[in-house]
Design an enzyme around this catalytic site. Sequence first.
Site, PDB file in Angstrom:
ATOM      1  N   ASP A   1       1.037  -1.264   0.035  1.00 38.08           N
ATOM      2  CA  ASP A   1       0.106  -0.073  -0.277  1.00 38.08           C
ATOM      3  C   ASP A   1       0.999   1.227  -0.034  1.00 38.08           C
ATOM      4  O   ASP A   1       2.070   1.240   0.205  1.00 38.08           O
ATOM      5  CB  ASP A   1      -1.276  -0.106   1.192  1.00 38.08           C
ATOM      6  CG  ASP A   1      -0.432  -0.458   2.449  1.00 38.08           C
ATOM      7  OD1 ASP A   1       1.017  -0.256   2.497  1.00 38.08           O
ATOM      8  OD2 ASP A   1      -1.148  -1.061   3.415  1.00 38.08           O
TER       9      ASP A   1
ATOM     10  N   ASN B   1      -7.628  -2.523  13.927  1.00 38.69           N
ATOM     11  CA  ASN B   1      -9.000  -2.974  13.453  1.00 38.69           C
ATOM     12  C   ASN B   1      -9.237  -4.106  12.494  1.00 38.69           C
ATOM     13  O   ASN B   1     -10.383  -4.386  11.964  1.00 38.69           O
ATOM     14  CB  ASN B   1      -9.839  -1.668  12.705  1.00 38.69           C
ATOM     15  CG  ASN B   1      -9.207  -1.437  11.472  1.00 38.69           C
ATOM     16  OD1 ASN B   1      -8.036  -1.952  11.038  1.00 38.69           O
ATOM     17  ND2 ASN B   1      -9.749  -0.304  10.813  1.00 38.69           N
TER      18      ASN B   1
ATOM     19  N   HIS C   1      -7.389  -4.540   9.660  1.00 36.57           N
ATOM     20  CA  HIS C   1      -7.107  -4.316   8.220  1.00 36.57           C
ATOM     21  C   HIS C   1      -6.054  -5.211   7.943  1.00 36.57           C
ATOM     22  O   HIS C   1      -4.848  -5.283   8.737  1.00 36.57           O
ATOM     23  CB  HIS C   1      -7.104  -2.819   7.762  1.00 36.57           C
ATOM     24  CG  HIS C   1      -6.079  -1.790   8.448  1.00 36.57           C
ATOM     25  ND1 HIS C   1      -6.070  -0.723   8.907  1.00 36.57           N
ATOM     26  CD2 HIS C   1      -4.738  -2.150   8.385  1.00 36.57           C
ATOM     27  CE1 HIS C   1      -5.146  -0.310   9.133  1.00 36.57           C
ATOM     28  NE2 HIS C   1      -4.048  -1.072   8.772  1.00 36.57           N
TER      29      HIS C   1
ATOM     30  N   GLU D   1      -9.627  -1.683   4.704  1.00 33.02           N
ATOM     31  CA  GLU D   1     -10.430  -1.187   5.875  1.00 33.02           C
ATOM     32  C   GLU D   1     -11.630  -2.304   6.054  1.00 33.02           C
ATOM     33  O   GLU D   1     -12.140  -3.060   5.355  1.00 33.02           O
ATOM     34  CB  GLU D   1     -10.789   0.114   5.958  1.00 33.02           C
ATOM     35  CG  GLU D   1      -9.555   1.032   5.883  1.00 33.02           C
ATOM     36  CD  GLU D   1      -8.794   1.126   7.260  1.00 33.02           C
ATOM     37  OE1 GLU D   1      -8.945   0.308   7.905  1.00 33.02           O
ATOM     38  OE2 GLU D   1      -8.320   2.378   7.600  1.00 33.02           O
TER      39      GLU D   1
HETATM   40  C1  GLP Z   1      -0.582   0.274   8.437  1.00 32.09           C
HETATM   41  C2  GLP Z   1      -0.213  -0.671   7.047  1.00 32.09           C
HETATM   42  C3  GLP Z   1      -0.441  -1.864   7.410  1.00 32.09           C
HETATM   43  C4  GLP Z   1       0.085  -2.465   8.420  1.00 32.09           C
HETATM   44  C5  GLP Z   1      -0.363  -1.776   9.904  1.00 32.09           C
HETATM   45  C6  GLP Z   1       0.001  -2.149  11.249  1.00 32.09           C
HETATM   46  O1  GLP Z   1      -1.786   0.871   8.403  1.00 32.09           O
HETATM   47  N1  GLP Z   1      -1.060  -0.015   6.005  1.00 32.09           N
HETATM   48  O2  GLP Z   1       0.048  -2.840   6.286  1.00 32.09           O
HETATM   49  O3  GLP Z   1       0.086  -3.909   8.716  1.00 32.09           O
HETATM   50  O4  GLP Z   1      -0.003  -0.428   9.690  1.00 32.09           O
HETATM   51  O5  GLP Z   1       1.149  -1.500  11.365  1.00 32.09           O
HETATM   52  P1  GLP Z   1       2.239  -1.871  12.567  1.00 32.09           P
HETATM   53  O6  GLP Z   1       2.967  -2.863  12.335  1.00 32.09           O
HETATM   54  O7  GLP Z   1       3.186  -0.461  12.985  1.00 32.09           O
HETATM   55  O8  GLP Z   1       1.198  -2.286  13.955  1.00 32.09           O
END
Ligand code: GLP
Length: 263
Positions: A67, A136, A138, A143
């Site tokens: 993303d 959440n 995702h 989402e």
């Molecule tokens: C973002 C990314 C996700 C990732 C998530 C969790 O929203 N788009 O791909 O998995 O954060 O992040 P973290 O690993 O910092 O908890």
Amino acid sequence: MQVVVCKDPEEGARIVTEKILSALEDRPELVLGLATGSTPIGVYQHLIEAHKNDGVDFSAVRTFNLDEYCGLSGDHPQSYRAFMREHLFTGLNIPAENIHFPPSEGPELGEKCRQHEEEILQAGGIDIQLLGIGSNGHIGFNEPTSSLASRTRIKTLTEKTLRDNSRFYEDPSEQPQVASTLGIGTILDAKCILLQAYGEKKAEAVKASVEGPISSFWPGSALQMHADVTFILDEASAARLEMIDYFRKSRAEGLRLQEDNTI
Ligand code: GLP
């Protein structure tokens, strides 16, 4: 589905790194689906060490990131392109032309997203997809209520995701509200999926994804439909799993069967 409960995130990062390095040994032109966030950083550090200390060659590897925020240039420190340069790409020898991000700038993003799907297909599909998970549920930026069949497209971010990531923006007006992301259908097309989740903050999303009904309200639950998915957890993120003892037993049995050369 496999669920591996590790003693800490470091053990999880080692397991994921070993899987990638062993796949790379078999297939130098490996296609990796990559994630951002704090979760995969340990793996990225180990891959860089493998390249620097053991001479592991990444020159034929192709990568597709999950993303990217819309409206941030690739030079913006909060863009995922900057994140990946800082945490992985500057430490490896992947040629720039082998590195791909979903389109997030300029006009006609819908059409560019469709072309992006084509590029993944032309590369032969994603061999190993790394994932984290949002609190959440995702995956990528899919989402809650994202179609379980969705493809690469632009998504509006939820308030929860914006809050979780707001610490990265001094000026809240700079925080992007939309992002481009591989779809859940795109993710499910990967041959192998490795999802890491660490810490108590992820326990609810992990519980819903692993043991809940398949529902677009918890996008991670779509992974239950994949034939080769592994959830790599620590004690805190696994704490709410009803089947935790079974997962521990199944891991121990799996290791025993491997040692015996039964599987
Ligand atoms: C973002 C990314 C996700 C990732 C998530 C969790 O929203 N788009 O791909 O998995 O954060 O992040 P973290 O690993 O910092 O908890």
